[in-house]
Design a protein around this motif. Structure first.
Motif, PDB file in Angstrom:
ATOM      1  N   GLN A  25       0.166   5.476   1.425  1.00 20.83           N
ATOM      2  CA  GLN A  25       1.323   4.822   2.061  1.00 20.83           C
ATOM      3  C   GLN A  25       1.572   3.666   0.982  1.00 20.83           C
ATOM      4  OE1 GLN A  25      -0.749   2.957   5.520  1.00 20.83           O
ATOM      5  NE2 GLN A  25       1.343   1.936   6.206  1.00 20.83           N
ATOM      6  N   VAL A  58       3.024   0.251   0.169  1.00 24.69           N
ATOM      7  CA  VAL A  58       3.261  -0.962   0.830  1.00 24.69           C
ATOM      8  C   VAL A  58       3.813  -1.875  -0.089  1.00 24.69           C
ATOM      9  CG1 VAL A  58       2.056  -3.048   2.288  1.00 24.69           C
ATOM     10  CG2 VAL A  58       0.870  -0.672   2.233  1.00 24.69           C
ATOM     11  N   THR A  59       4.963  -2.176   0.224  1.00 23.81           N
ATOM     12  CA  THR A  59       5.818  -3.210  -0.584  1.00 23.81           C
ATOM     13  C   THR A  59       7.195  -3.677   0.277  1.00 23.81           C
ATOM     14  OG1 THR A  59       7.289  -3.422  -2.616  1.00 23.81           O
ATOM     15  CG2 THR A  59       7.126  -1.369  -1.618  1.00 23.81           C
ATOM     16  N   ASP A  60       7.729  -4.933  -0.146  1.00 24.89           N
ATOM     17  CA  ASP A  60       8.838  -5.365   0.404  1.00 24.89           C
ATOM     18  C   ASP A  60      10.187  -4.925  -0.531  1.00 24.89           C
ATOM     19  OD1 ASP A  60       7.498  -6.730   2.510  1.00 24.89           O
ATOM     20  OD2 ASP A  60       7.195  -8.614   1.404  1.00 24.89           O
ATOM     21  N   GLN A  62       3.888   8.692  -3.200  1.00 27.29           N
ATOM     22  CA  GLN A  62       4.073   8.556  -1.708  1.00 27.29           C
ATOM     23  C   GLN A  62       4.499   9.848  -1.409  1.00 27.29           C
ATOM     24  OE1 GLN A  62       5.061   5.340   1.265  1.00 27.29           O
ATOM     25  NE2 GLN A  62       6.813   5.997   0.076  1.00 27.29           N
ATOM     26  N   PHE A 103      -0.778   0.700  -2.892  1.00 28.00           N
ATOM     27  CA  PHE A 103      -1.405   1.663  -2.017  1.00 28.00           C
ATOM     28  C   PHE A 103      -2.623   0.732  -1.709  1.00 28.00           C
ATOM     29  CE2 PHE A 103       1.083   4.319  -4.835  1.00 28.00           C
ATOM     30  CZ  PHE A 103       1.965   4.914  -3.880  1.00 28.00           C
ATOM     31  N   ASN A 131      -4.048   0.746   1.282  1.00 25.99           N
ATOM     32  CA  ASN A 131      -4.705   1.650   2.534  1.00 25.99           C
ATOM     33  C   ASN A 131      -5.334   2.810   1.782  1.00 25.99           C
ATOM     34  OD1 ASN A 131      -4.163  -0.410   4.188  1.00 25.99           O
ATOM     35  ND2 ASN A 131      -2.083   0.646   4.488  1.00 25.99           N
TER      36      ASN A 131
END
Length: 661
Positions: free
Chosen positions: A9, A11-13, A57, A84, A86
């Motif tokens: 997963q 995770v980034t903007d 991913q 990452f 998680n």
């Protein structure tokens, strides 16, 4: 056990931009079509790591990321860990801060024992990597060349895991036996990583893969009453657990029944080899081998381990002569992705390991320091390494011939920088009156408060140019390989601060030299043949001016070599792509703004190092260890803050201090 099928997963903007969407799409399509080899040719600063994260991913396979030095590996590790949060992101490099391999020099009759300072932090991370790969598919391991060196058979390693559960019935003696068999050592006073203590009905285990907590197991008779995770600093309960998996305390662990057979087989090889030495009338070698090996056998029989146990790995793995050792790569299973970063550097490094190791081992074996089977405690041959990989992505601004041949020169390109910065302009100038020309150019650059790099092909020329420029009242420093870490760092910091305006050196390609104030790079003897003037080195050197919006490069040469021609053509090609993109999207390139800091060369550290040199040996050693510990904390802190240059500088200084007598 943890769930093996958790998905990656990201995770980034941030969203992919520039060339990234096409690069991501191209690489994913290749992987889905089971293309074994792909090359991502990405210019410096274009976000190759973010591209690879998107690929990881989507593909959702365990991933091995290779880097050619610890600094780059740490940078990639921290970046991927943030992307990452998680998932499992691990770090696997040599577990030594300092390492002098065992060796023998026959001409001087000099035996050099293995001298190593093990880094517990790195050892902890190595074991964590192996543990993660055994239990989870959503694992990324960032590794150095250490990943091709021998380690234990993953099946054997997995067999010595054991789980403890609240309510489980087992005797205290059984539990302590399990701990010893998996490599843990009993110590009632100092509970360091990989140790345990047992007082009354309470057993405390210090896991080998973390320094954040201990595990406290409370027994009631032959039943586990409670399992608690205890904060090391505060001695408070972090969490009450229903179950806890105990992983091995070391990379080589085996049960005592198997160890008896291993020792027997070592004894048979020893007997045969000693007889051979005696028949050759090499009695010194026979006696030496007998004493050394017998001692190791006795230690293994009693404790299940010995110093240098890796030299007996063929026996521990029951491997036939010549069979490749197990390595970290075997822990990934049959279906995984490999990313080789800076492949033009990493591939030659992987190629060189086997022959270097073999030459040293053959000498030790010939003179009775090791059994013949020790030759198979080795890194993988390059073809063995390549044969273990399934799908590989090679990333570099200048891919090497090996990877380009594998893909028939068909590469996935990533040229556009998020900053809008373009590759520098290049021009060729004659060597006639080159020094006068260089002085004129330096003065123009200084007038704009910018800086200059000058690179030559020999130390002598660099020294002569430095002296000449100083005679013209220019603020010049010479950067060379003999400068210590503090001195080198101070030169670079002083350049940014304005103490110097020019740096002269032979090889300005090493890490930490991406300085945005540098708007001009002068390459002398650009047409000469050799490593420092081949196409890839020229392109890499040109890149030193790519952090400034006014970046320029001047080749001083009497002719245009093929390497120069290729470097100019490639730089111009990339520059046009970048300029067209900027024009189409209304982007105006801006020089990177980078905070000026003294990295580690502050007056406090400099004073402490100077004081050490004046002390007597006994007092010096104590203060040196304190300083090294202080520096190690600074290094870890810098890495967490993503200040990789600072972390690299501190690491180099630690190594220098440890190497000093």
């Amino acid at each position: 056990m943890e769930n093996k099928n958790i998905k990656f997963q990201l995770v980034t903007d941030y969203k992919p931009g520039g060339d990234q969407p096409n690069a991501i799409k191209g690489l994913i399509n290749g992987l889905k079509n089971n293309v074994k080899h792909q090359v991502l040719m990405g210019a410096t600063g274009t976000g190759k790591t973010f591209t690879m994260a998107n690929v990881i991913q989507e593909i959702n396979k365990p991933t091995l990321v290779l880097a050619h030095n610890k600094t780059l590996a740490m940078q990639l590790y921290i970046e991927l860990k943030e992307l990452f949060p998680n998932n499992k992101v691990e770090y696997y490099v040599s577990n030594f801060d300092f390492y002098q391999p065992e060796a023998y020099i026959p001409s001087r009759d000099l035996y050099i024992d293995k001298d190593a300072k093990r880094n517990n932090d790195l050892e902890m991370m190595r074991l964590s990597s192996m543990n993660a790969l055994m239990i989870r598919k959503d694992t990324i391991v960032v590794a150095s060349v250490a990943c091709i060196y021998a380690t234990q058979d993953p099946k054997e390693y997995g067999d010595v895991f054991f789980e403890l559960q609240v309510g489980q019935v087992l005797s205290k003696k059984e539990l302590l036996t399990f701990l010893v068999q998996t490599g843990y050592t009993r110590d009632e006073n100092d509970l360091a990583m990989g140790y345990f203590s047992a007082k009354g009905d309470v057993i405390r285990i210090a896991p080998s893969w973390t320094d954040k907590y201990h595990i406290r197991i409370s027994m009631f008779g032959d039943e586990i009453e409670a399992i608690e995770m205890i904060d090391i600093l505060n001695n408070t309960v972090i969490e009450k657990l229903r179950m806890f998996t105990v992983y091995p305390a070391a990379a080589y662990v085996t049960n005592f029944d198997k160890m008896k057979l291993v020792v027997e087989n070592i004894g048979k090889e020893l007997e045969k080899r000693v007889l051979w030495f005696q028949e050759q009338k090499k009695f010194i070698e026979a006696d030496r081998l007998m004493k050394r090996t017998k001692y190791d056998m006795e230690t293994m029989s009693e404790f299940g381990i010995c110093s240098g146990i890796e030299n007996y790995s063929p026996h521990l793995d029951f491997r036939a002569p010549g069979v490749p050792p197990f390595t970290l790569i075997d822990y990934f299973g049959d279906d995984f992705l490999t990313i080789i970063d800076e492949s033009h550097m990493m591939i030659p490094q992987l190629n060189a390991m086997y022959n270097t190791d073999r030459s040293r081992k053959e000498t030790l074996i010939e003179h009775g320091f090791r059994l013949p089977s020790a030759i198979d405690n080795r890194p993988l041959k390059f073809e063995e390494f390549a044969g273990k990989l399934k799908n590989v992505i090679y990333t570099s601004a200048t891919p090497g011939p090996y990877e380009l041949e594998l893909v028939n020169n068909e590469v996935v390109e990533q040229i556009i920088r998020p900053t809008g910065l373009v590759d520098p302009q290049i021009e060729i100038r004659s060597t006639i009156n080159q020094m006068n020309d260089i002085v004129d150019e330096i003065n123009k650059v200084i007038a704009k408060n910018q800086k200059v790099f000058i690179t030559t092909i020999t130390i002598r020329i660099s020294e002569d140019i430095t002296a000449y420029l100083q005679s013209r009242n220019l603020k010049v420093a010479y950067l060379h390989s003999e400068l210590k870490t503090l001195e080198r760092n101070q030169v670079l910091t002083d350049l940014r601060k304005g103490v110097y305006d020019v740096i002269v050196g032979v090889n300005l390609l090493r890490e930490g030299l991406d300085i945005p104030e540098v708007s001009l790079v002068c390459i002398l003897d650009a047409d000469k043949q050799g490593f420092l003037r081949n196409t890839r080195s020229l392109i890499q050197t040109i890149g030193r001016a790519a952090r400034n919006s006014e970046g320029r490069v001047i080749f001083y040469a009497d002719s245009t070599s093929q390497a120069m021609k290729e470097a100019i053509e490639e730089t111009d090609r990339r520059r046009k792509i970048q300029e067209d993109y900027n024009k189409a999207n209304g982007i105006i390139p801006k020089t990177i703004i980078k905070k000026i800091s003294d990295v580690i060369a502050d007056s406090n550290i400099r004073n402490k190092v100077d004081e050490l040199k004046k002390l007597k040996k006994k007092e010096k050693e104590k203060k040196k260890e304190n300083l090294i510990e202080e520096l190690r904390k600074q290094m870890l802190s810098a890495a967490k803050e993503q200040n990789y240059e600072k972390a690299a500088e501190i690491r180099d200084l630690i190594l220098e201090l440890q190497a000093e007598g």
